[in-house]
Scaffold this motif. Sequence first.
Motif, PDB file in Angstrom:
ATOM      1  N   ASN A 476       0.851  -1.181   0.000  1.00 58.64           N
ATOM      2  CA  ASN A 476       0.000   0.000   0.000  1.00 58.64           C
ATOM      3  C   ASN A 476       0.898   1.245   0.000  1.00 58.64           C
ATOM      4  N   PRO A 477       0.717   2.241  -0.897  1.00 57.94           N
ATOM      5  CA  PRO A 477      -0.292   2.239  -1.949  1.00 57.94           C
ATOM      6  C   PRO A 477       0.117   1.390  -3.148  1.00 57.94           C
ATOM      7  N   ASN A 478      -0.843   0.722  -3.701  1.00 55.44           N
ATOM      8  CA  ASN A 478      -0.588  -0.170  -4.838  1.00 55.44           C
ATOM      9  C   ASN A 478      -0.990   0.577  -6.109  1.00 55.44           C
ATOM     10  N   GLU A 479      -0.019   1.105  -6.821  1.00 55.59           N
ATOM     11  CA  GLU A 479      -0.298   1.979  -7.961  1.00 55.59           C
ATOM     12  C   GLU A 479      -1.062   1.279  -9.072  1.00 55.59           C
ATOM     13  N   GLY A 480      -0.902  -0.046  -9.215  1.00 56.47           N
ATOM     14  CA  GLY A 480      -1.533  -0.735 -10.331  1.00 56.47           C
ATOM     15  C   GLY A 480      -2.924  -1.243 -10.048  1.00 56.47           C
ATOM     16  N   ALA A 481      -3.411  -1.068  -8.832  1.00 57.61           N
ATOM     17  CA  ALA A 481      -4.705  -1.646  -8.470  1.00 57.61           C
ATOM     18  C   ALA A 481      -5.855  -0.748  -8.916  1.00 57.61           C
ATOM     19  N   ASN A 482      -6.985  -1.369  -9.264  1.00 58.16           N
ATOM     20  CA  ASN A 482      -8.177  -0.575  -9.597  1.00 58.16           C
ATOM     21  C   ASN A 482      -9.218  -0.635  -8.492  1.00 58.16           C
ATOM     22  N   THR A 483      -8.919  -1.378  -7.423  1.00 60.24           N
ATOM     23  CA  THR A 483      -9.855  -1.496  -6.304  1.00 60.24           C
ATOM     24  C   THR A 483      -9.078  -1.462  -4.992  1.00 60.24           C
ATOM     25  N   ALA A 484      -9.626  -0.741  -4.012  1.00 59.33           N
ATOM     26  CA  ALA A 484      -9.004  -0.664  -2.692  1.00 59.33           C
ATOM     27  C   ALA A 484     -10.020  -1.046  -1.627  1.00 59.33           C
ATOM     28  N   LEU A 485      -9.509  -1.600  -0.545  1.00 58.82           N
ATOM     29  CA  LEU A 485     -10.359  -2.009   0.568  1.00 58.82           C
ATOM     30  C   LEU A 485      -9.890  -1.290   1.822  1.00 58.82           C
ATOM     31  N   ILE A 486     -10.825  -0.590   2.475  1.00 57.77           N
ATOM     32  CA  ILE A 486     -10.517   0.169   3.692  1.00 57.77           C
ATOM     33  C   ILE A 486     -11.263  -0.468   4.858  1.00 57.77           C
ATOM     34  N   LEU A 487     -10.528  -0.793   5.902  1.00 57.96           N
ATOM     35  CA  LEU A 487     -11.129  -1.406   7.088  1.00 57.96           C
ATOM     36  C   LEU A 487     -11.366  -0.327   8.129  1.00 57.96           C
ATOM     37  N   VAL A 488     -12.633  -0.163   8.550  1.00 59.92           N
ATOM     38  CA  VAL A 488     -12.997   0.879   9.504  1.00 59.92           C
ATOM     39  C   VAL A 488     -13.656   0.244  10.725  1.00 59.92           C
ATOM     40  N   THR A 489     -13.143   0.555  11.897  1.00 59.25           N
ATOM     41  CA  THR A 489     -13.735   0.049  13.137  1.00 59.25           C
ATOM     42  C   THR A 489     -14.544   1.165  13.792  1.00 59.25           C
ATOM     43  N   PRO A 490     -15.837   0.956  14.016  1.00 60.47           N
ATOM     44  CA  PRO A 490     -16.663   1.998  14.653  1.00 60.47           C
ATOM     45  C   PRO A 490     -16.444   2.036  16.163  1.00 60.47           C
ATOM     46  N   THR A 491     -16.897   3.096  16.784  1.00 60.36           N
ATOM     47  CA  THR A 491     -16.791   3.190  18.243  1.00 60.36           C
ATOM     48  C   THR A 491     -17.936   2.466  18.936  1.00 60.36           C
ATOM     49  N   SER A 492     -19.013   2.224  18.210  1.00 61.29           N
ATOM     50  CA  SER A 492     -20.209   1.618  18.799  1.00 61.29           C
ATOM     51  C   SER A 492     -20.406   0.195  18.297  1.00 61.29           C
ATOM     52  N   SER A 493     -21.314  -0.515  18.915  1.00 53.23           N
ATOM     53  CA  SER A 493     -21.572  -1.909  18.563  1.00 53.23           C
ATOM     54  C   SER A 493     -22.211  -2.016  17.189  1.00 53.23           C
ATOM     55  N   ALA A 494     -22.225  -3.235  16.672  1.00 48.88           N
ATOM     56  CA  ALA A 494     -22.716  -3.463  15.314  1.00 48.88           C
ATOM     57  C   ALA A 494     -24.171  -3.050  15.141  1.00 48.88           C
ATOM     58  N   SER A 495     -24.988  -3.223  16.169  1.00 50.48           N
ATOM     59  CA  SER A 495     -26.426  -2.971  16.027  1.00 50.48           C
ATOM     60  C   SER A 495     -26.854  -1.587  16.499  1.00 50.48           C
ATOM     61  N   SER A 496     -25.888  -0.743  16.877  1.00 45.82           N
ATOM     62  CA  SER A 496     -26.253   0.559  17.444  1.00 45.82           C
ATOM     63  C   SER A 496     -26.640   1.558  16.362  1.00 45.82           C
ATOM     64  N   PRO A 497     -27.476   2.536  16.679  1.00 47.42           N
ATOM     65  CA  PRO A 497     -27.835   3.589  15.711  1.00 47.42           C
ATOM     66  C   PRO A 497     -26.616   4.393  15.263  1.00 47.42           C
ATOM     67  N   GLN A 498     -25.631   4.572  16.170  1.00 49.20           N
ATOM     68  CA  GLN A 498     -24.442   5.349  15.813  1.00 49.20           C
ATOM     69  C   GLN A 498     -23.660   4.674  14.692  1.00 49.20           C
ATOM     70  N   THR A 499     -23.559   3.345  14.736  1.00 55.52           N
ATOM     71  CA  THR A 499     -22.852   2.620  13.681  1.00 55.52           C
ATOM     72  C   THR A 499     -23.618   2.716  12.370  1.00 55.52           C
ATOM     73  N   HIS A 500     -24.935   2.615  12.453  1.00 57.76           N
ATOM     74  CA  HIS A 500     -25.755   2.775  11.246  1.00 57.76           C
ATOM     75  C   HIS A 500     -25.532   4.158  10.628  1.00 57.76           C
ATOM     76  N   ASP A 501     -25.476   5.188  11.468  1.00 57.16           N
ATOM     77  CA  ASP A 501     -25.239   6.545  10.962  1.00 57.16           C
ATOM     78  C   ASP A 501     -23.855   6.660  10.334  1.00 57.16           C
ATOM     79  N   LEU A 502     -22.861   5.996  10.935  1.00 59.73           N
ATOM     80  CA  LEU A 502     -21.509   6.027  10.369  1.00 59.73           C
ATOM     81  C   LEU A 502     -21.491   5.399   8.976  1.00 59.73           C
ATOM     82  N   VAL A 503     -22.189   4.291   8.825  1.00 61.84           N
ATOM     83  CA  VAL A 503     -22.279   3.639   7.514  1.00 61.84           C
ATOM     84  C   VAL A 503     -22.840   4.609   6.478  1.00 61.84           C
ATOM     85  N   GLU A 504     -23.892   5.314   6.842  1.00 64.40           N
ATOM     86  CA  GLU A 504     -24.525   6.227   5.895  1.00 64.40           C
ATOM     87  C   GLU A 504     -23.639   7.442   5.613  1.00 64.40           C
TER      88      GLU A 504
END
Length: 740
Positions: A476-504
């Motif tokens: 990383n950075p991979n100059e020849g790639a056409n797709t990148a994957l970013i891993l994001v860890t939220p501060t709230s649990s998977a089912s919380s409204p805050q995580t849903h808002d972060l997704v949006e």
Amino acid sequence: MSSYLFSLGRFSFRHKWWVIGAWVAALAILAGLISGLQPKFSKDFDLPGTDGGVAMSQMQEYFPDLTKSQTEANTLVVIGTDKKNGPDDTLANHTDAINALVADLQNLPDVADKKAIVNPVIAAQAIPAIAPKVLGDHGRVGLISVHQSTSIMDLKPENKQALTDILAKHRGHGLQVEATMGVMQAQEQPGKAEMMGFAIAFVVMIIAFGAIVAAFIPLITGMVGVGLTMMLLMVSAKFVSVNQTATAIVTMLGIAVSIDYALFIVSRYRTERSRGGDPADAAGRAVGTAGSAVVFAGLTVIVAVAALMVIGIPLITQMGLGAAIAVAVAVLAGLTLIPALLGAVGRFAFTPKIPWIRHAEESATADTLGVRYGRTIVKRPIPFIVGGLLILSLAAIPMSRMELGMDTVSDDEVAAQTLLKQGFGEGTGADLFVVVHAGNGSVTAAADAAVKQIQGLADVAAPTTVRWIGNGTGPNPNEGANTALILVTPTSSASSPQTHDLVERIRATSPDIAKQNAEIHVGGQTAIMSDLTAKLDRALIPYLLVVVGLAFLIMIGVFRSVWVPLIGTLGFIFSVLATFGATVLFFQEGALGLIDHTKPILSFLPIFLIGVVFGLAMDYQVFLVTRMREEYIHGMSAKDAIIAGYRHGARVVTSAAIIMISVFSAFMLAPDTMAKMMGFAMAIAIFFDAFIIRMTVVPAAIALLGDRAWGLPSWLDKLVFNFDIEGEAVRNRGLEPAPA
């Protein structure tokens, strides 16, 4: 229709061994197909047509190795120091004990890379940069990742047991050792809840029939019906994806309706046998009368659950279609297998009698408890209407605090989740997979822009760790790639409204990323669950209108009345709102300690409950009220017809409701949270609807309306087809005197 059903019932009775043989042959053929095909149910959540679904598709295409690893067992073993040892006690003081734990974990079967299972204390000392990822709470909580090559779909209870034995071995002596995700989500084999439900149903049927042999017949039908349905689903799983979660609902509903429908037909057969004539004709009349009610009750349930397809969510569609198949099989078994079994047992059907149990079918003059209750309701209907609706309204109050989510964490994982929250925050394990894809050329500029924007968003647990990887082979950075994957860890649990808002909010960066000639999508199980909840919220009202509208039209034809279907539909709304309120009170808020760990209400519970409970509610409406209408059109006054309906139907409807409640309640014994919550909600819904609405409020409202309840406007009467659900055409078939 009743004439055709009469012929079918009589044919099945007379050709019993052929009919029974056909059912056995169907089971044998399906068992053979399952043995040869070796189908498996899926355990993943797929949501096509959503942003999360697009992200997962791109991950599968551009990051196949990572995607494959996500489908395998990735377990987080969480270790922590005992709080009793004081705040200064860290994991560094337990190095030897942790090393012993690591050694045992490395010896688990199918471990992908033993060297990757390491002591977090030693790993943090060797590579300080990873310390925040493996050590938390000032060194008092640590993470050990265990990746096994076993597919999540192939996990068995033995896999979980092997891990929990190791955890138990190393727990104690100042060290907490827990685990979550991965093999901890292996489900126990079904069977315990089902057997408990069958056992309770058998006892209820003995009381209902007062005889042993008759009690076995609905039980056999239920086993055959559910077995056949599950086999059909298993065979179909070889060709299309069928989620294992859907099977619990199908089993639950299949057992209940199979036994209930059989109970109604066997009870009517007993009545017809007491009228005399040939037993085959009695079976035909039972199928032509009670069987007609079964057909329309089943049709209402099928319409309600099959309509779940309009939502467009694969899991919900599978639940709906599976439930529809289960109900269709139950109806078919009631119309054919029941009369065949009655023919097989012959005159022994209602033997041996239980002497201390009163006769199930009372005489026309018996003053039973049901008759006395009906007479009281007819005499003073208004207090019963007001009282019943008041009880349901009070029960519905907690619904205003309902929180929807997809928290599928089992009770065995709660301790580990608590440690995770303590050491690393609630969002650990709820990672979001952000896919940035450029159709042509390098994705570098777009990925860098996405990282910069995501780092600036609220509710991101560690902005400095937000980085991206390319789909090529370079770093990383991979100059020849056409797709990148970013891993994001939220501060709230998977089912919380805050995580849903972060997704949006991440998705809202799409216009800026588009300027870089790229697209951005958010996937992973957390995002999929968020999309699922949002889609279900949007679909709830349209689905309710479709189901209620179609069923209302069916009931107009069944009862040839506008008032009776309207009263039944409004009553259902009260009972389902009360069900939501009670479920929130006990499962979300933990009232009375019914469950150890409170959870948000499952996202798909409201919409699925509406479909299933509406169908089942109409079952009792059909079985109890059609008998009232039958007596009314044969000359009884409106109020006397209600009392007669109680005389003939109160005991069997009460028995059927108790069986339903017992079957659904038995699923609360299951370790699976979904099955437990669904079991409770279905059981309490049947209690509210059967006993308060169908047995109390509806008859009281009909009594209040009098003759007006049983009529259609003349213009509508000409349009509605006469279904003859009361079986008028076959009421006395086989009892007519022989011609002179």
